[in-house]
Design a protein around this motif. Structure first.
Motif, short mmCIF file in Angstrom:
data_model
loop_
_atom_site.label_atom_id
_atom_site.label_comp_id
_atom_site.label_asym_id
_atom_site.label_seq_id
_atom_site.Cartn_x
_atom_site.Cartn_y
_atom_site.Cartn_z
N PHE A 110 5.10 2.56 1.29
CA PHE A 110 6.29 2.84 0.51
C PHE A 110 5.98 2.80 -0.99
CE2 PHE A 110 7.71 0.86 4.46
CZ PHE A 110 8.53 1.87 4.95
N PRO A 111 6.51 3.75 -1.75
CA PRO A 111 6.32 3.72 -3.20
C PRO A 111 7.14 2.60 -3.84
CG PRO A 111 7.80 5.50 -2.59
CD PRO A 111 7.29 4.91 -1.31
N ALA A 112 6.80 2.30 -5.09
CA ALA A 112 7.46 1.20 -5.79
C ALA A 112 8.96 1.44 -5.91
CB ALA A 112 6.83 1.01 -7.17
N LEU A 113 9.37 2.72 -6.05
CA LEU A 113 10.79 3.01 -6.24
C LEU A 113 11.60 2.65 -5.00
CD1 LEU A 113 12.60 4.32 -8.46
CD2 LEU A 113 12.48 6.42 -7.13
N THR A 135 5.68 -6.69 -7.58
CA THR A 135 4.85 -7.75 -7.00
C THR A 135 4.43 -7.39 -5.58
OG1 THR A 135 5.95 -9.45 -8.34
CG2 THR A 135 4.78 -10.20 -6.38
N VAL A 136 5.38 -6.94 -4.78
CA VAL A 136 5.09 -6.55 -3.40
C VAL A 136 4.16 -5.34 -3.38
CG1 VAL A 136 6.11 -5.68 -1.25
CG2 VAL A 136 7.24 -7.51 -2.54
N ILE A 454 1.12 11.20 -1.43
CA ILE A 454 1.96 11.09 -0.22
C ILE A 454 3.13 10.15 -0.51
CG2 ILE A 454 2.03 10.06 2.08
CD1 ILE A 454 0.93 12.79 2.23
N ARG A 455 2.84 9.02 -1.16
CA ARG A 455 3.92 8.08 -1.47
C ARG A 455 4.84 8.61 -2.56
NH1 ARG A 455 -0.45 4.53 -0.84
NH2 ARG A 455 -0.74 4.29 -3.09
N GLU A 456 4.26 9.23 -3.60
CA GLU A 456 5.10 9.73 -4.69
C GLU A 456 5.94 10.92 -4.24
OE1 GLU A 456 2.78 10.35 -8.21
OE2 GLU A 456 2.61 8.19 -8.57
N MET A 491 7.52 7.59 7.54
CA MET A 491 6.65 7.40 6.38
C MET A 491 5.44 6.53 6.73
SD MET A 491 9.41 6.94 3.29
CE MET A 491 8.12 6.57 2.11
N ILE A 492 5.66 5.49 7.53
CA ILE A 492 4.57 4.61 7.93
C ILE A 492 3.54 5.38 8.76
CG2 ILE A 492 3.98 2.60 9.35
CD1 ILE A 492 6.76 1.46 8.54
#
Length: 510
Positions: A110-113, A135-136, A454-456, A491-492
């Motif tokens: 997962f992206p930070a957003l 942090t995560v 991929i994440r963005e 997504m995973i």
């Protein structure tokens, strides 16, 4: 000969996939060219910036830096003990290792957003939620990188100390930790630099920082104010990169400072971290309840399986395919521009003024958050996957140029110097002396950028630029947790497949 045939087959396969992905995403260079005047008009409106607007930007810019520093340091610190548990050569209970590695893989998907939006449900609106998300995000990436470094480090001294009766932790810090420390610190510095850009858009989902203001001014087309925000972001990113380069050289032993200098550096870093952490606003837990937490996790753990069987554009399969296509085409297009720009920004092949000019341009490209590119380009090309491709292509140029330049900086110049003595041109030296050495690190950088894209790409839907991100965020905002569970599972799975593909490609490169 066999290796050359394999390389040719891989190239032809990639070309076929590129053409299919370009068709799926509706790539139309003619459309971009016909509307180039719109992009020029927007670029001209950014300058001169509204200097009076700076006083409103500085507090939010400080919150952006604050989230980046605290989130990066805490995430990296937590990653070290987690990596000790995950690393296979170190003692531990194998099922625990597998479970933790799986959780790290899930978080990396997962992206930070997305993590920031989820954090706002637990911690309320504000910078605390953004810091928790970073942090995560940092923890997941640093844990993966660190346990891989441990598994590839020379473990002979570690096993020798263990055979002599030394405790496992003591043997690790005496024999293994010094080996991985330079890489660990370098990765932390790189993530600090990238987290500044991530935190600049977290305000879009209410997680603090400058993102909400930036999105607001883009939406209102107040481009002189947007120019002021982007200028200050550029200065911040440039300072961060200069500091990162200095500290990286220091960590890798290329630069030396005295004992007093090291103490001052550590003291300054500790003071900055404490200042950023202690001045964070407290979380707002007024809307958090056990019932809400129970509903959220129950919904996510019971995904809406019907989304996997839909054959239209709202189905998980199509959304993931579109996301992967956007990422692949964007990465390839970015590479086409990044390779020449990387050489032009290297003083090893071109005069220093030319190299400095192109390095500045690349830094400027990298300082703009990817979502802002999407919001601007949608005004040029309209909504759709093609806008997502253009956005990721521009963003890929920034990161790939940085990685390519680092590879060029450690290039063995003796073959190039031999060609130069024979009167060969700069292009001939690059073609016959540099590119054969650079092919493996360039391919590795491409694989990494594709993984990032991929994440963005999964949040570009917020700018109406295609992909799975928009349905996911809309479902989260509507508290449709069953749909969230299905989209998150997709997504995973996509991130896991990309990991397998990257590992196979790296084995082929070896």
């Amino acid at each position: 000969m066999k290796r050359r045939r394999i390389s040719l087959l891989v190239f032809l396969l990639c070309a076929a996939v590129f053409l299919a992905a370009a068709w799926l995403t509706g790539c139309d260079l003619g459309l971009m060219w016909s509307r180039r005047a719109h992009l020029t008009d927007i670029a001209l409106k950014l300058f001169p910036p509204d200097w009076s607007f700076a006083q409103k930007v500085f507090p939010l810019l400080w919150a952006t830096v604050q989230m980046s520093v605290t989130g990066t340091v805490l995430g990296a610190a937590l990653a070290l003990p987690a990596a000790l548990v995950c690393a296979r050569p170190l003692p531990g209970f194998p099922p625990v290792k597998q479970v933790l590695r799986f959780l790290v893989q899930v978080l990396r998907s997962f992206p930070a957003l997305i993590l920031a939006l989820l954090a706002t449900f637990f911690l309320g609106i504000g910078s605390f939620a953004g810091t928790a998300a970073l942090t995560v995000y940092t923890f997941a990436i640093m844990t993966r990188l660190t346990y891989e470094d441990i598994e590839h480090a020379p473990l002979g001294p570690y096993y020798a100390l263990r055979a002599m009766g030394s405790p496992s932790l003591h043997a690790f810090f005496r024999a293994v930790f010094p080996e991985i420390l330079p890489s660990y610190l370098t990765n932390t510095l790189y993530l600090l630099e990238s987290n500044v850009r991530h935190s600049a858009i977290l305000g879009y989902v209410g997680a603090g920082g400058i993102g909400l203001l930036l999105n607001e001014k883009v939406s209102w087309r107040e481009y002189d104010k947007v120019g002021m925000i982007l200028l200050l972001l550029f200065v911040t990113v440039a300072l961060m990169e200069a500091l990162s380069r200095f500290l990286t050289r220091l960590v890798q032993g290329e630069t030396a400072i005295g004992r007093l200098g090291k103490r001052l550096l550590l003291g300054t870093a500790a003071f900055l971290f404490l200042l950023c952490t202690l001045t964070l606003p407290p979380p707002d837990l007024s809307r958090t309840s056990l019932q809400m937490v129970h509903t959220l996790f129950t919904g996510i753990l019971h995904p809406d399986w019907s989304l996997f069987f839909r054959m239209d554009r709202s189905g998980v399969g199509y959304l993931l395919l579109e996301t992967a296509a956007i990422s692949f085409v964007g990465t390839c297009v970015g590479m086409v521009f990044a390779v020449p720009l990387s050489f032009l920004s290297s003083s090893r092949f071109f005069p220093a003024p030319v190299a400095w000019t192109f390095r500045t341009i690349i830094t400027a490209i990298r300082s703009v958050p990817f979502l802002i590119y999407g919001l601007i380009l949608i005004r040029v090309c309209g909504p759709g996957a093609f806008t997502g491709v253009l956005t990721l292509a521009v963003c890929s140029v920034g990161l790939l140029c940085k990685r390519f330049s680092e590879a060029i900086d450690v290039l063995d110049l003796r073959p190039s110097q031999a060609l130069e003595a024979m009167g060969a041109s700069s292009m001939a030296r690059i073609r016959y002396a540099a590119l054969p050495q650079l092919a493996p690190p360039f391919c590795s950088a491409l694989l990494y950028r594709f993984d990032v894209n991929i994440r963005e790409a999964s949040v570009l839907g917020l700018a109406a630029a295609g992909g799975i991100g928009a349905p996911l965020i809309f479902a989260m905002n509507q508290y449709a947790w069953n749909e969230v569970g299905a989209l998150a599972l997709g997504m995973i799975l996509l991130a896991w497949l990309v990991d397998l593909l990257s590992a196979a490609c790296r084995r082929l490169l070896r």
